[in-house]
Design a protein around this motif. Sequence first.
Motif, mmCIF file in Angstrom:
data_model
loop_
_atom_site.group_PDB
_atom_site.id
_atom_site.type_symbol
_atom_site.label_atom_id
_atom_site.label_comp_id
_atom_site.label_asym_id
_atom_site.label_seq_id
_atom_site.Cartn_x
_atom_site.Cartn_y
_atom_site.Cartn_z
ATOM 1 N N LEU A 44 -2.782 8.987 -5.128
ATOM 2 C CA LEU A 44 -2.731 8.741 -4.329
ATOM 3 C C LEU A 44 -1.555 9.076 -3.018
ATOM 4 O O LEU A 44 -1.240 10.005 -2.332
ATOM 5 C CB LEU A 44 -3.055 7.246 -3.852
ATOM 6 C CG LEU A 44 -3.703 6.191 -4.247
ATOM 7 C CD1 LEU A 44 -3.820 4.930 -4.334
ATOM 8 C CD2 LEU A 44 -5.103 6.629 -2.814
ATOM 9 N N THR A 85 0.965 4.414 -2.464
ATOM 10 C CA THR A 85 0.668 5.764 -2.734
ATOM 11 C C THR A 85 1.851 6.207 -2.960
ATOM 12 O O THR A 85 0.880 7.833 -3.212
ATOM 13 C CB THR A 85 0.664 5.935 -1.131
ATOM 14 O OG1 THR A 85 2.302 5.806 -0.777
ATOM 15 C CG2 THR A 85 -0.045 5.068 -0.600
ATOM 16 N N LEU A 138 -10.277 0.420 4.893
ATOM 17 C CA LEU A 138 -10.991 0.427 3.878
ATOM 18 C C LEU A 138 -9.664 -1.399 3.424
ATOM 19 O O LEU A 138 -10.391 -2.663 2.972
ATOM 20 C CB LEU A 138 -11.127 0.971 3.103
ATOM 21 C CG LEU A 138 -12.082 1.716 3.580
ATOM 22 C CD1 LEU A 138 -12.598 2.976 2.617
ATOM 23 C CD2 LEU A 138 -13.409 0.843 3.902
ATOM 24 N N LEU A 139 -8.893 -0.748 3.236
ATOM 25 C CA LEU A 139 -7.798 -1.844 3.250
ATOM 26 C C LEU A 139 -7.656 -2.630 3.944
ATOM 27 O O LEU A 139 -7.117 -4.295 3.177
ATOM 28 C CB LEU A 139 -6.526 -1.031 2.736
ATOM 29 C CG LEU A 139 -5.199 -2.632 1.777
ATOM 30 C CD1 LEU A 139 -5.119 -3.088 0.672
ATOM 31 C CD2 LEU A 139 -3.670 -1.583 1.922
ATOM 32 N N VAL A 175 -8.350 11.751 4.947
ATOM 33 C CA VAL A 175 -8.539 10.389 3.848
ATOM 34 C C VAL A 175 -7.717 9.250 3.319
ATOM 35 O O VAL A 175 -8.366 7.821 3.683
ATOM 36 C CB VAL A 175 -8.989 11.549 3.156
ATOM 37 C CG1 VAL A 175 -8.940 10.590 1.618
ATOM 38 C CG2 VAL A 175 -9.880 12.419 2.520
ATOM 39 N N GLU A 176 -6.254 9.376 3.425
ATOM 40 C CA GLU A 176 -5.365 8.422 3.294
ATOM 41 C C GLU A 176 -5.822 7.130 4.450
ATOM 42 O O GLU A 176 -5.673 5.971 4.571
ATOM 43 C CB GLU A 176 -4.116 8.842 3.588
ATOM 44 C CG GLU A 176 -3.080 7.691 3.737
ATOM 45 C CD GLU A 176 -1.684 8.106 2.950
ATOM 46 O OE1 GLU A 176 -0.871 7.365 3.058
ATOM 47 O OE2 GLU A 176 -0.887 9.166 3.691
ATOM 48 N N GLN A 232 0.677 -1.332 0.169
ATOM 49 C CA GLN A 232 -0.200 -0.281 -0.081
ATOM 50 C C GLN A 232 1.039 1.029 0.335
ATOM 51 O O GLN A 232 0.407 2.741 -0.528
ATOM 52 C CB GLN A 232 -0.711 0.484 1.085
ATOM 53 C CG GLN A 232 -1.694 1.296 1.822
ATOM 54 C CD GLN A 232 -2.011 1.336 2.819
ATOM 55 O OE1 GLN A 232 -2.100 0.538 3.759
ATOM 56 N NE2 GLN A 232 -2.340 3.044 3.267
ATOM 57 N N LEU A 239 -8.338 5.334 4.157
ATOM 58 C CA LEU A 239 -8.408 4.653 2.797
ATOM 59 C C LEU A 239 -7.486 3.049 3.554
ATOM 60 O O LEU A 239 -7.615 2.057 2.507
ATOM 61 C CB LEU A 239 -7.772 5.323 1.451
ATOM 62 C CG LEU A 239 -8.718 6.104 0.873
ATOM 63 C CD1 LEU A 239 -7.146 6.924 -0.555
ATOM 64 C CD2 LEU A 239 -10.303 5.903 0.040
ATOM 65 N N SER A 240 -6.609 3.540 3.415
ATOM 66 C CA SER A 240 -6.014 2.280 4.210
ATOM 67 C C SER A 240 -6.738 1.472 5.685
ATOM 68 O O SER A 240 -6.613 0.117 6.192
ATOM 69 C CB SER A 240 -4.700 3.405 5.474
ATOM 70 O OG SER A 240 -3.885 2.149 5.542
#
Length: 264
Positions: A114, A108, A145-146, A138-139, A104, A142-143
């Motif tokens: 990203l 980015t 969710l990953l 926001v990062e 990940q 997203l992290s």
Amino acid sequence: MENEAFIRLGIFLGLFLVLAAVEALAPRRVRTQTRRRRWVTNWAFTVANTVLLRALAVALPLLAVGAAVDANAQGWGLFNLLDLPLWIEIFAAILILDLAIWAQHLITHKVPLLWRLHRVHHADVDMDVTTAIRFHPVEIGLSMLLKIGVVYLLGPAAIAVILFEIILNGTAMFNHANIRLPLWLDAIVRRVLVTPDMHRVHHSVHRHEHDSNYGFALSIWDRMFGTYIAQPAAGHDEMQVGLEWQDNRPSQLGWSMSLPFTRK
């Protein structure tokens, strides 16, 4: 499970205080800005990220640890198809999750959209224990969710995810800390874990250096995939940390929060 959040918070705060004290007593590099200015901004990011994750926990109750509980209850994921001893499952899950975070991190840097988010972390013109908590909300979303997706694919025991989160947070603070390890000790530790000197290369102002050493916890992935740089070209004392904004703007919360949405 009921005390998991308090245990993690206690370990986080305890390690933060220890590393901050070591930084104050024996810093690796001379600061370019006052600690108070940067720390207010970097801690504000943590507060914002905590609020975001609490909000996600309401809308999506199954964050990483909850996803592990749900995956086990539903019989989903790789480890629910295998009959492995618990210690092997925990060890394998931590390895795979760490590799996922490494991948990940690399992505980015390679995907422009990203990178606009991730450069908030890199814009810090000094590097210390608070840099480890400086990530755009926001990062962070997203992290998470990953991680939830990877946990569902793996189906690990919840204790494995808890241990991974503790290790990830702890090693991130350690390798961002402005502390000096003896060279002989650094050489030993970095065979397994990412050290402050190793990760500092990743925060170089030069693109070819900050596109290296993506690991947060284990150092093996960068060696394995050819993204390892041992030392910065300018040396640790002379190297420049940050990005093109070598002024006070990165220490301002409003500027840092809006950075992903600016044209440059």
